[in-house]
Design an enzyme around this catalytic site. Structure first.
Site, PDB file in Angstrom:
ATOM      1  N   ASN A  67       1.733  -4.881  -3.228  1.00 60.03           N
ATOM      2  CA  ASN A  67       0.493  -5.019  -3.096  1.00 60.03           C
ATOM      3  C   ASN A  67      -0.345  -3.784  -2.685  1.00 60.03           C
ATOM      4  O   ASN A  67       0.222  -2.896  -1.757  1.00 60.03           O
ATOM      5  CB  ASN A  67       0.420  -6.045  -1.761  1.00 60.03           C
ATOM      6  CG  ASN A  67      -1.149  -6.622  -1.791  1.00 60.03           C
ATOM      7  OD1 ASN A  67      -1.453  -7.290  -2.451  1.00 60.03           O
ATOM      8  ND2 ASN A  67      -1.601  -6.339  -0.319  1.00 60.03           N
TER       9      ASN A  67
ATOM     10  N   HIS B 114     -10.592  -5.803  -2.373  1.00 59.14           N
ATOM     11  CA  HIS B 114     -11.671  -5.813  -1.404  1.00 59.14           C
ATOM     12  C   HIS B 114     -13.196  -4.928  -2.087  1.00 59.14           C
ATOM     13  O   HIS B 114     -12.952  -3.664  -2.088  1.00 59.14           O
ATOM     14  CB  HIS B 114     -11.367  -4.898  -0.159  1.00 59.14           C
ATOM     15  CG  HIS B 114     -10.185  -5.520   0.586  1.00 59.14           C
ATOM     16  ND1 HIS B 114     -10.603  -6.902   1.064  1.00 59.14           N
ATOM     17  CD2 HIS B 114      -8.932  -5.316   0.835  1.00 59.14           C
ATOM     18  CE1 HIS B 114      -9.406  -7.297   1.795  1.00 59.14           C
ATOM     19  NE2 HIS B 114      -8.535  -6.480   1.493  1.00 59.14           N
TER      20      HIS B 114
ATOM     21  N   GLU C 130      -6.513 -10.161  -1.880  1.00 55.16           N
ATOM     22  CA  GLU C 130      -7.271 -10.159  -0.550  1.00 55.16           C
ATOM     23  C   GLU C 130      -8.898 -10.138  -0.843  1.00 55.16           C
ATOM     24  O   GLU C 130      -9.597  -9.115  -0.359  1.00 55.16           O
ATOM     25  CB  GLU C 130      -6.730  -8.758   0.265  1.00 55.16           C
ATOM     26  CG  GLU C 130      -5.240  -8.795   0.295  1.00 55.16           C
ATOM     27  CD  GLU C 130      -4.951  -7.880   1.412  1.00 55.16           C
ATOM     28  OE1 GLU C 130      -5.865  -7.053   2.032  1.00 55.16           O
ATOM     29  OE2 GLU C 130      -3.646  -7.214   1.542  1.00 55.16           O
TER      30      GLU C 130
ATOM     31  N   ASP D 255     -12.652 -10.034  -1.079  1.00 49.53           N
ATOM     32  CA  ASP D 255     -13.948  -9.939  -0.590  1.00 49.53           C
ATOM     33  C   ASP D 255     -14.927  -9.109  -0.932  1.00 49.53           C
ATOM     34  O   ASP D 255     -14.377  -8.167  -1.767  1.00 49.53           O
ATOM     35  CB  ASP D 255     -13.760 -10.188   1.019  1.00 49.53           C
ATOM     36  CG  ASP D 255     -13.189  -8.933   1.513  1.00 49.53           C
ATOM     37  OD1 ASP D 255     -12.846  -7.730   0.723  1.00 49.53           O
ATOM     38  OD2 ASP D 255     -12.402  -8.875   2.698  1.00 49.53           O
TER      39      ASP D 255
ATOM     40  N   GLU E 270       0.851  -1.270   0.004  1.00 46.74           N
ATOM     41  CA  GLU E 270      -0.058  -0.014  -0.079  1.00 46.74           C
ATOM     42  C   GLU E 270       0.828   1.515   0.003  1.00 46.74           C
ATOM     43  O   GLU E 270       0.658   2.151   0.725  1.00 46.74           O
ATOM     44  CB  GLU E 270      -1.002  -0.075   1.352  1.00 46.74           C
ATOM     45  CG  GLU E 270      -1.809  -1.257   1.186  1.00 46.74           C
ATOM     46  CD  GLU E 270      -2.813  -1.458   2.252  1.00 46.74           C
ATOM     47  OE1 GLU E 270      -2.787  -0.637   3.440  1.00 46.74           O
ATOM     48  OE2 GLU E 270      -3.979  -2.442   2.072  1.00 46.74           O
TER      49      GLU E 270
END
Ligand code: NAG
Ligand code: NAG
Ligand code: NAG
Ligand code: NAG
Length: 352
Positions: free
Chosen positions: A206, A242, A271, A273, A165
């Site tokens: 990432n 996400h 990641e 979801d 990030e």
């Protein structure tokens, strides 16, 4: 042909072995597919379908039983135990206990590992941020941290999130101890140290919100381009994924991934979801199924998308309710470890 016959036979055996009964008390729609996710991903030419996990969850036997199934999950990411505060809580004092536990689980069940993560602005121990380090001092601190952690796990990690990030949503570099002291050179310092410590590990940056067009993905494309031009080792970009229910744009996602892979890096959903504003209705769960299909399908369409990792497979251990109050039910299994329609959505995506 021999492979596909063998695979089909194996699948039907597994379908018998893992067929789930629906809970009598639940009126919510469930999943009907019994195709295991990792095998479906590998049958489609991907390296893995994986899940994040975390050390406190590993005492939950029903949870671990599903996690251990290598037909279902071929890759693990530790949610917390390889982050800086866990690994080097005091300067030059390293603690690999939690990370080792997850690596042992992966080794025992034939899974590959994504190491997460080496340099991030968050979950830093106080000693890193409490001192006004000179550029030389902080360079050495980064090199020691990265070298020691990567060396400890050498040969055991498929891919490292070396940098986590680094960008703001507006495309500028995030202000943190690393950037404010070293400028963007902290990124190449960490990547070079990681490459030296494990030449075979794939080295990733990432990031979130690369799923949408705009300044952030443009800045990431520029960053990768600059690193490549400077000869800095960079092998992949993690697209965190996400999602919020109903906000998937397959065309933007695919174009962004192709912009990255055209520079000679892999991509992965790291990641994934899809969070729902609570209470979730049956229609929401159907939309979520559709969203999962769309997202996973895009990985199938991009040759250099190597795999998909969900940010834990069950709502029981999702980070969403605590981090986004009013949202939840983001994962493909519910809180009772029962597969949701989203599971069928993932299978449909993997088989698209
Ligand atoms: C190392 O980490 C483990 C797992 O988090 C923890 O239980 C243990 O107390 C730590 N050891 C030290 C010496 O701090
Ligand atoms: C999961 O796999 C690990 C590693 O092989 C093993 O030690 C553990 O007993 C397994 N747990 C369950 C619940 O199957
Ligand atoms: C970009 O976003 C960051 C973080 O929100 C902010 O501090 C910075 O001022 C913004 N820069 C520009 C040029 O908008
Ligand atoms: C991404 O690819 C599209 C289509 O080829 C192109 O128009 C766009 O400029 C690219 N973006 C970047 C940041 O390279």
């Amino acid at each position: 042909m021999i492979f596909s016959l063998g695979f089909a036979t194996l699948l039907s055996l597994l379908q018998v072995a893992t067929a789930q009964t629906t809970t009598a008390t639940s009126t919510a729609p469930g999943a009907t597919s019994t195709v295991p996710l990792n095998y479906a991903a590998q049958a489609a030419g991907k390296l893995y379908f994986g899940s994040a996990t975390d050390n406190p969850e590993l005492t939950d036997v029903p949870y671990v039983t599903i996690l251990n199934d290598t037909a279902m999950f071929g890759q693990l990411t530790p949610g917390n135990s390889m982050k800086w505060d866990a690994i080097e809580p005091e300067q030059n004092v390293f603690n690999f206990t939690g990370g080792d536990q997850i690596v042992a689980l992966a080794e025992g069940t034939g899974k590959i590992m994504r190491g997460h993560n080496l340099v991030w602005y968050s979950q830093l121990p106080a000693w890193v941020t409490a001192t006004a380090w000179t550029a030389d001092e902080l360079t050495s601190i980064i090199q020691t941290h990265v070298t020691t952690e990567v060396s400890h796990y050498v040969g055991k990690i498929y891919a490292w999130d070396v940098i986590n990030e680094p960008l703001n949503d507006n495309g500028t570099f995030r202000s943190d101890i690393f950037y404010d002291t070293l400028g963007s050179s902290y990124i190449s310092i960490a990547l070079r140290a990681a490459r030296a410590a494990d030449p075979n590990a794939k080295l990733y940056i990432n990031e979130y919100n690369l799923e949408y067009s705009g300044p952030k993905i443009d800045a990431m494309v520029q960053l990768v381009s600059d690193l490549k031009a400077e000869g800095v080792p960079i092998d992949g970009i993690g697209i965190e994924s996400h999602y919020i229910l109903g906000e998937v744009s397959a065309s933007e996602l695919k174009a962004n991934m192709l912009n990255l892979t055209s520079l000679g890096v892999d991509v992965a959903f790291t990641e994934l979801d899809v969070r729902i504003e609570l209470p979730a209705t049956d229609a929401d769960l159907e939309q979520q199924k559709s969203d999962y299909t769309t997202i996973v399908s895009v990985c199938m369409e991009v040759a250099d998308c190597v795999g998909v990792t969900v940010w834990d497979y069950t709502d029981k251990y999702s980070w969403i309710p605590a981090s986004f109050p009013g949202y939840g039910e983001a994962c493909p299994w519910d809180e009772n470890l029962v597969k949701k329609p989203a599971y069928d959505g993932i299978v449909a995506g993997l088989q698209s």
